[in-house]
Scaffold this active site. Structure first.
Site, mmCIF file in Angstrom:
data_model
loop_
_atom_site.group_PDB
_atom_site.id
_atom_site.type_symbol
_atom_site.label_atom_id
_atom_site.label_comp_id
_atom_site.label_asym_id
_atom_site.label_seq_id
_atom_site.Cartn_x
_atom_site.Cartn_y
_atom_site.Cartn_z
ATOM 1 N N ASP A 211 22.221 27.680 77.185
ATOM 2 C CA ASP A 211 22.686 26.405 76.531
ATOM 3 C C ASP A 211 21.521 25.506 76.822
ATOM 4 O O ASP A 211 21.557 24.729 78.111
ATOM 5 C CB ASP A 211 24.152 25.913 77.011
ATOM 6 N N THR A 454 26.478 42.160 72.866
ATOM 7 C CA THR A 454 25.211 41.755 73.479
ATOM 8 C C THR A 454 24.595 42.551 74.582
ATOM 9 O O THR A 454 25.252 43.620 74.691
ATOM 10 C CB THR A 454 25.570 40.186 74.124
ATOM 11 N N LEU A 495 19.429 37.644 76.698
ATOM 12 C CA LEU A 495 18.347 36.758 77.014
ATOM 13 C C LEU A 495 17.059 36.861 76.305
ATOM 14 O O LEU A 495 16.985 37.694 75.796
ATOM 15 C CB LEU A 495 18.134 37.147 78.494
#
Length: 594
Positions: A211, A454, A495
């Site tokens: 974020d 993910t 990532l």
């Protein structure tokens, strides 16, 4: 050529005039003076000198293929039609149909719903920055965004993923929506021939991995939580989490006379009505956010203020009065009222490891009758939450041509232990003796929802061994679960990665055997290619660094053309990369300094 602007450089490369634009609107483009570019690009007499920029993750570099260029490559010559497409896309008067015609063969032709027609590979989308739309409802750095979309299109990317923030659109007053910034951004994507995955982001931005900005929940929602703290997820120490409204009050009219699920439904319905002209053609997917970071889970591992650090087990989030009331009722229903006072008191703290706690250790309470009762209740509430929201979303978007998807977290740490503690605190009842992902897949399959997972880029050996991480293991389990249930699987990297090792792993994971169906349980046929799409995290200036961009373009081509060797893909991409270097350089400059 470096002394000229982007428009002149593109015109020189194409041998055609190109209008200069800041990407604001089509009227501004049509009024801008045309720069007559008479110079035509010629291949350099000597190789260009390039400065290498270090990667964020130093990769092993595969050797170049020494075989001569193919006859097809020689027929095309040094200049490929990809760059022509990039130039034309800079002139916003060019229509999508014309753009798609000239971009072939580097970019895939499109079918309904954004899938590449006639391709056996996996279409690649790219996540846009979290702050692509500003709080003032304008596209953030229009010129940089315009150049970035042009570059992505020229690289063969299928489309982009956009977070549509509840806190921005309905931020000031309940029922008052401002879609203007997203309308502008979607139109930019349409003009460049890019598809859109729109994320219904009902969570706060800020406090999670990656974020880069803070976008809170709508102001009026935060005010209601301030009045009634139990609207927020709460841990056993009384810590409140404002990332997402607690699912314990899903069906209670606690938000100015509406339930949280009604608020989410009204938001999605207004989105559908506002963008009905783009749904199915430009907006091809609606990802429905159902928890922190847009994932169907509890906020069990919050990074904000250092509460949790990898690889801690996290903590149960069931201590607001609404969830405690539900737990008490469930315990009384089975004649065990003493089990209804709260979660397990011996489950440790956020940053403990399983063997530190009586509940999660090898022969711990997680596998006792009480543990099975509590974990079943805790995980079922999460599944019920997903069922309620997806049922509404399915009804709202039925017949629009847009797919629905849901994001599930790739929690791979402590996966090798018996209890899978980190998954349990997040709400995934997955242990060595129980498959928690089949239950999730069944909920998604009932509503024709794509299972988006993910950590697709991670390898086991890259992770620390002590916490028994296994991203490859959990990915394999999810692939098997989606195959068993018959739900389509899509992937994301957890990532930012720009190295070939991560790209290789994504390509490998995308080719695992699974089901390629239409999203309905029991339908679809087995095929090579586990994923119906892959979304790349994220568009940043680092992506446009020369070596990163070279690897990314080859990666997109490998995903699209499943089975082609890396060396051949790289050789075919080299002429495009060389010709488009000024465009990419200017794009990076706009992102950094624009």
């Amino acid at each position: 050529m470096a002394s000229f602007g982007l428009a002149h450089q593109l015109g020189s490369l194409c041998g055609a005039p190109v209008h200069q634009s800041d990407g604001t609107n089509s009227q501004a483009v049509s009024d801008a003076p045309a720069l007559a570019a008479t110079a035509v690009w010629r291949p350099p007499a000597a190789p260009l000198l390039r400065a290498r920029v270090p990667d964020l993750v130093p990769p092993p570099v595969s050797p170049r293929c020494s075989s001569p260029p193919s006859e097809e490559w020689l027929r095309r010559g040094q200049m490929r039609p990809d760059l022509t497409a990039a130039c034309l896309s800079f002139d916003e008067a060019v229509g999508t149909a014309d753009l798609e015609e000239v971009v072939a063969p580097h970019a895939p032709s499109k079918g309904k719903g954004g899938e590449a027609a006639g391709q056996s590979g996996v279409p690649v989308f790219v996540m846009l920055p979290l702050d692509s739309v500003r709080p003032n409802h304008e596209v953030n750095r229009r010129k940089a965004m315009n150049a970035s979309l042009m570059a992505l299109k020229s690289a063969g990317v299928e489309g982009v993923m956009v977070d549509v923030w509840w806190g921005l659109v309905e931020g000031e007053e309940p029922g008052r929506y401002n879609w203007s910034g997203y309308a502008e951004l979607f139109e930019m994507a349409r003009r460049h021939g890019l598809k859109v995955q729109a994320v219904m982001s009902f969570h706060q931005c800020g406090g999670n991995v990656g974020d880069s900005c803070t976008i809170p929940l709508p102001r009026w929602v935060v005010e209601e939580i301030d009045r009634d703290k139990d609207l927020a997820y709460t841990d056993q120490w009384g810590r409140r989490n404002y990332e997402y409204v607690s699912l314990g009050c899903d069906e209670l009219p606690v938000l100015r006379g509406r339930t949280p699920v009604q608020c989410y439904s009204d938001f999605m319905r207004t989105f559908r009505d506002t963008f009905s002209h783009l749904l199915g053609d430009t907006i091809v997917e609606i990802q429905v956010g159902m928890g922190p970071a847009g994932e169907l889970r509890y906020p069990s591992y919050p990074e904000l203020n250092g509460t949790w650090k990898f690889p801690g087990i996290g903590a149960f989030q069931c201590y607001d009065k609404y969830m405690v009331s539900s737990l008490r009722a469930a315990a009384e229903a089975i004649g065990k009222p003493e089990w209804g006072h709260g979660g397990p008191s011996d489950a440790g703290h956020y940053n403990n490891w399983p063997e530190d706690t009586p509940f999660f250790r090898k022969e711990g309470g997680w596998n006792s009758p009480y543990g099975e009762f509590f974990l079943s209740w805790y995980s079922q509430l999460l599944l019920n939450h997903g069922e309620r929201i997806l049922s509404s979303a399915e009804a709202i978007f039925r017949g629009t041509g847009a797919k629905l998807s849901a994001k599930i977290a790739g929690i791979h740490w402590h996966y090798g232990t018996r209890s899978h503690a980190a998954e349990l605190t997040a709400g995934y009842y997955n242990t060595r003796f129980r498959d928690g992902y089949v239950s999730i897949a069944k909920v998604l399959a009932r509503h024709g929802v794509v299972f988006n997972f993910t950590c697709i880029e991670m390898k086991d050996y890259e992770q620390p061994q002590e916490p028994q991480c296994s991203p490859e293991g959990v990915v394999r389990q999810v692939v098997l679960a989606t195959r068993e249930v018959g739900v389509p699987l899509a992937g994301e990297n957890a990532l930012p990665r720009f190295d070939e090792s991560a790209h290789d792993q994504i390509v490998r994971s995308s080719s695992l055997r699974s089901i390629a169906g239409d999203g309905k349980a029991g339908r679809g046929e087995e095929s090579r290619g586990a994923m119906c799409a892959f979304t790349y995290l994220r568009m940043t200036p680092h992506l446009f660094e020369p070596d990163n961009w070279r690897r990314f373009v080859a990666f997109v081509k490998r995903m699209r053309e499943s089975g082609k060797c890396w060396e051949k893909v790289q050789r075919e991409a080299d002429p495009f990369l060389q010709a488009s270097e000024p465009l990419v350089r200017e794009t990076k400059g706009e992102l950094v300094h624009g």
